[in-house]
Design a protein around this motif. Structure first.
Motif, PDB file in Angstrom:
ATOM      1  N   ARG A 158      -3.033  55.101  62.777  1.00  0.00           N
ATOM      2  CA  ARG A 158      -1.742  54.592  62.298  1.00  0.00           C
ATOM      3  C   ARG A 158      -0.900  54.055  63.448  1.00  0.00           C
ATOM      4  NH1 ARG A 158       0.895  55.161  57.373  1.00  0.00           N
ATOM      5  NH2 ARG A 158       3.095  54.581  57.512  1.00  0.00           N
ATOM      6  N   VAL A 159      -0.950  54.716  64.600  1.00  0.00           N
ATOM      7  CA  VAL A 159      -0.229  54.243  65.785  1.00  0.00           C
ATOM      8  C   VAL A 159      -0.639  52.812  66.123  1.00  0.00           C
ATOM      9  CG1 VAL A 159      -0.165  54.494  68.307  1.00  0.00           C
ATOM     10  CG2 VAL A 159       0.303  56.468  66.840  1.00  0.00           C
ATOM     11  N   ALA A 160      -1.939  52.531  66.014  1.00  0.00           N
ATOM     12  CA  ALA A 160      -2.478  51.218  66.390  1.00  0.00           C
ATOM     13  C   ALA A 160      -1.816  50.072  65.640  1.00  0.00           C
ATOM     14  CB  ALA A 160      -3.987  51.192  66.150  1.00  0.00           C
ATOM     15  N   ARG A 161      -1.410  50.319  64.401  1.00  0.00           N
ATOM     16  CA  ARG A 161      -0.820  49.263  63.578  1.00  0.00           C
ATOM     17  C   ARG A 161       0.554  48.828  64.061  1.00  0.00           C
ATOM     18  NH1 ARG A 161      -1.524  52.584  58.016  1.00  0.00           N
ATOM     19  NH2 ARG A 161      -3.655  53.318  58.363  1.00  0.00           N
ATOM     20  N   ASN A 162       1.135  49.584  64.977  1.00  0.00           N
ATOM     21  CA  ASN A 162       2.494  49.307  65.429  1.00  0.00           C
ATOM     22  C   ASN A 162       2.569  48.680  66.811  1.00  0.00           C
ATOM     23  OD1 ASN A 162       4.515  50.638  63.344  1.00  0.00           O
ATOM     24  ND2 ASN A 162       2.725  51.968  63.478  1.00  0.00           N
ATOM     25  N   LEU A 163       1.421  48.311  67.375  1.00  0.00           N
ATOM     26  CA  LEU A 163       1.436  47.564  68.631  1.00  0.00           C
ATOM     27  C   LEU A 163       1.701  46.094  68.330  1.00  0.00           C
ATOM     28  CD1 LEU A 163      -1.497  49.197  70.652  1.00  0.00           C
ATOM     29  CD2 LEU A 163       0.880  49.912  70.418  1.00  0.00           C
ATOM     30  N   SER A 164       2.134  45.350  69.348  1.00  0.00           N
ATOM     31  CA  SER A 164       2.540  43.973  69.098  1.00  0.00           C
ATOM     32  C   SER A 164       1.955  42.997  70.120  1.00  0.00           C
ATOM     33  CB  SER A 164       4.069  43.867  69.127  1.00  0.00           C
ATOM     34  OG  SER A 164       4.550  43.989  70.465  1.00  0.00           O
ATOM     35  N   PRO A 165       1.903  41.706  69.768  1.00  0.00           N
ATOM     36  CA  PRO A 165       1.350  40.685  70.679  1.00  0.00           C
ATOM     37  C   PRO A 165       2.112  40.564  71.994  1.00  0.00           C
ATOM     38  CG  PRO A 165       1.525  39.829  68.437  1.00  0.00           C
ATOM     39  CD  PRO A 165       2.252  41.144  68.454  1.00  0.00           C
ATOM     40  N   ARG A 200      -3.889  43.685  66.998  1.00  0.00           N
ATOM     41  CA  ARG A 200      -2.419  43.680  66.947  1.00  0.00           C
ATOM     42  C   ARG A 200      -1.803  43.087  68.209  1.00  0.00           C
ATOM     43  NH1 ARG A 200      -0.133  44.963  61.832  1.00  0.00           N
ATOM     44  NH2 ARG A 200      -1.761  46.140  60.725  1.00  0.00           N
ATOM     45  N   THR A 201      -2.474  43.255  69.351  1.00  0.00           N
ATOM     46  CA  THR A 201      -1.910  42.799  70.624  1.00  0.00           C
ATOM     47  C   THR A 201      -2.476  41.460  71.083  1.00  0.00           C
ATOM     48  OG1 THR A 201      -3.586  43.982  71.910  1.00  0.00           O
ATOM     49  CG2 THR A 201      -1.557  45.187  71.376  1.00  0.00           C
ATOM     50  N   HIS A 202      -3.418  40.918  70.331  1.00  0.00           N
ATOM     51  CA  HIS A 202      -4.140  39.705  70.726  1.00  0.00           C
ATOM     52  C   HIS A 202      -4.940  39.945  71.999  1.00  0.00           C
ATOM     53  CE1 HIS A 202      -1.016  37.045  68.371  1.00  0.00           C
ATOM     54  NE2 HIS A 202      -1.711  37.867  67.591  1.00  0.00           N
ATOM     55  N   GLY A 203      -5.445  41.164  72.132  1.00  0.00           N
ATOM     56  CA  GLY A 203      -6.306  41.500  73.261  1.00  0.00           C
ATOM     57  C   GLY A 203      -7.767  41.452  72.842  1.00  0.00           C
ATOM     58  N   GLN A 204      -8.617  42.072  73.630  1.00  0.00           N
ATOM     59  CA  GLN A 204     -10.050  42.120  73.357  1.00  0.00           C
ATOM     60  C   GLN A 204     -10.473  43.581  73.213  1.00  0.00           C
ATOM     61  OE1 GLN A 204     -11.889  39.235  73.032  1.00  0.00           O
ATOM     62  NE2 GLN A 204      -9.918  38.170  73.314  1.00  0.00           N
ATOM     63  N   HIS A 205     -11.650  43.813  72.637  1.00  0.00           N
ATOM     64  CA  HIS A 205     -12.157  45.172  72.561  1.00  0.00           C
ATOM     65  C   HIS A 205     -13.673  45.165  72.676  1.00  0.00           C
ATOM     66  CE1 HIS A 205     -13.171  44.136  68.389  1.00  0.00           C
ATOM     67  NE2 HIS A 205     -13.942  45.211  68.385  1.00  0.00           N
ATOM     68  N   ARG A 206     -14.189  46.301  73.065  1.00  0.00           N
ATOM     69  CA  ARG A 206     -15.633  46.522  73.107  1.00  0.00           C
ATOM     70  C   ARG A 206     -15.937  47.769  72.288  1.00  0.00           C
ATOM     71  NH1 ARG A 206     -18.143  44.334  77.687  1.00  0.00           N
ATOM     72  NH2 ARG A 206     -20.090  45.143  76.797  1.00  0.00           N
ATOM     73  N   ALA A 207     -17.091  47.791  71.663  1.00  0.00           N
ATOM     74  CA  ALA A 207     -17.489  48.934  70.839  1.00  0.00           C
ATOM     75  C   ALA A 207     -18.598  49.727  71.524  1.00  0.00           C
ATOM     76  CB  ALA A 207     -17.955  48.451  69.469  1.00  0.00           C
ATOM     77  N   LEU A 208     -18.659  51.003  71.197  1.00  0.00           N
ATOM     78  CA  LEU A 208     -19.719  51.874  71.702  1.00  0.00           C
ATOM     79  C   LEU A 208     -20.428  52.473  70.492  1.00  0.00           C
ATOM     80  CD1 LEU A 208     -21.008  53.132  74.233  1.00  0.00           C
ATOM     81  CD2 LEU A 208     -19.362  55.006  74.043  1.00  0.00           C
ATOM     82  N   TYR A 209     -21.514  51.846  70.098  1.00  0.00           N
ATOM     83  CA  TYR A 209     -22.246  52.287  68.906  1.00  0.00           C
ATOM     84  C   TYR A 209     -23.207  53.400  69.279  1.00  0.00           C
ATOM     85  CZ  TYR A 209     -20.256  48.127  66.825  1.00  0.00           C
ATOM     86  OH  TYR A 209     -19.374  47.178  66.355  1.00  0.00           O
TER      87      TYR A 209
END
Length: 348
Positions: A158-165, A200-209
């Motif tokens: 839920r915290v993640a939804r409140n970050l901004s660009p 939300r921030t217009h950043g990038q992400h990587r996943a760890l499957y």
């Protein structure tokens, strides 16, 4: 006697005025955290009678600060603005700064940020955690590239939804899962939280499957896989970690542990969990989930460590975990947890 602020002066000569402002601010704050909310629920939350609350809400409605509908009461645009300004105006006077100092001292960490409310009862308090995290990251993140490792859980989801660009202005943000996935709802796994923060921030992400409870033997054979190794290397180079703190009984259930392991956790009187480590009330490590990714012991080498947890029900877990946290940890929490932690150490 020294008068340190205009509000202290007003309180000295007109104490009823300040009490009225504080009372109406509490009403606005609770409506903001619970809207739309009915009068009965709000009265229970504020521990006042419906009759006395009706008098106050009618006044606030006439002032254009709140609006009523079939669903309940909500703040108007003017009400939202007034609530924010009152929050800043009353913070020092109400002792928020002192509360944060006392809490930091008791927990043995550099800084605590205490937000109004109790997230056990008012779920929108968690939104305010996210907004405050956004502000904090905007202050501590340097220009250029930053690697931000994030754990999972319902709070951080839920915290993640409140970050901004705005966080990405002059910055290159890469969000990374602090650990492999776990056997819980996909939406609250670290991979999903990272993806949401990046979006939300217009950043990038990587996943760890990778399951976090993978065996050591299996890990040895997988850690050289290019897709896994590249993410693990980045995780250990991160300059920010954002993590939650869980209640041991809840996390034992969520991690789908065997009946035998859950019994071990219960018998050892564990009260807190973070990064797969379970701690008793004295902060002693009593059980460890074999895991891939960051450990609590790694946090001492990471520049910025931010823990997020709130609600009176999390007080014992927060206090137990903080006995193991690095001293430079910043805790974002709420009044519900803070006042419960300080109940045996009241402000003077």
């Amino acid at each position: 006697m020294t008068i340190n602020s205009d509000l202290e002066l007003l309180d000295l000569v007109a104490p009823d005025f300040i009490k009225t402002v504080e009372k109406r601010f509490r009403i606005l704050q609770s409506i903001k955290l619970m809207e739309p909310v009915g009068r009965r629920v709000l009265a229970d939350d504020l521990n006042v009678t419906e009759r006395s609350l009706r008098t106050e809400t009618d006044l606030l409605k006439n002032q254009g600060l709140i609006i009523s509908s079939k669903s309940g009461m909500s703040l108007t645009k003017t009400g939202i603005q007034a609530n924010g300004q009152l929050n800043k105006l009353l913070a020092d006077f109400q002792g928020t700064a002192l509360l944060e100092q006392e809490l930091s001292k008791k927990l043995g960490i550099d800084r605590c940020i205490v937000l109004p409310g109790n997230s056990d009862k008012q779920y929108r308090v968690i939104d305010s955690f996210g907004q405050r995290l956004n502000q904090l990251l905007g202050t501590i993140l340097p220009n250029g590239k930053s690697l931000i490792a994030v754990t999972g859980g319902s709070t951080l989801a839920r915290v993640a939804r409140n970050l901004s660009p705005s966080l990405s202005k002059n910055r290159d943000l890469l969000f990374l899962p602090a650990r492999g996935g776990v056997g819980e709802s996909v939406i609250i796994q670290a991979n999903s939280v990272c993806a949401e923060m990046a979006n939300r921030t217009h950043g990038q992400h990587r996943a760890l499957y990778l399951p976090e409870d993978i065996s050591e033997r299996s890990f040895e054979s997988l850690q050289n896989e290019a897709s896994i190794k590249s993410v693990l290397d980045l995780i250990y180079k991160c300059n920010v970690v954002v993590h939650s703190i869980g209640t041991a009984s809840v996390m034992a259930e969520r991690r789908n542990l065997s009946d035998e392991d859950r019994l071990k956790i219960s018998d050892s009187n564990a009260v807190a969990e973070a990064f797969g480590d379970f701690f008793d009330q004295n902060g002693k490590l009593v059980y460890k989930v074999p895991r891939i990714g960051l450990h609590v012991r790694d946090l001492v080498n990471i520049k910025n460590v931010i823990a997020i947890a709130g609600g009176a029900s999390k007080a014992t877990a927060i206090e137990a975990y903080m006995k193991n946290a690095p001293s430079h940890t910043v805790l974002i929490t709420d009044e519900g947890a803070s006042k419960m932690i300080l109940r045996d150490n009241p402000l003077k």
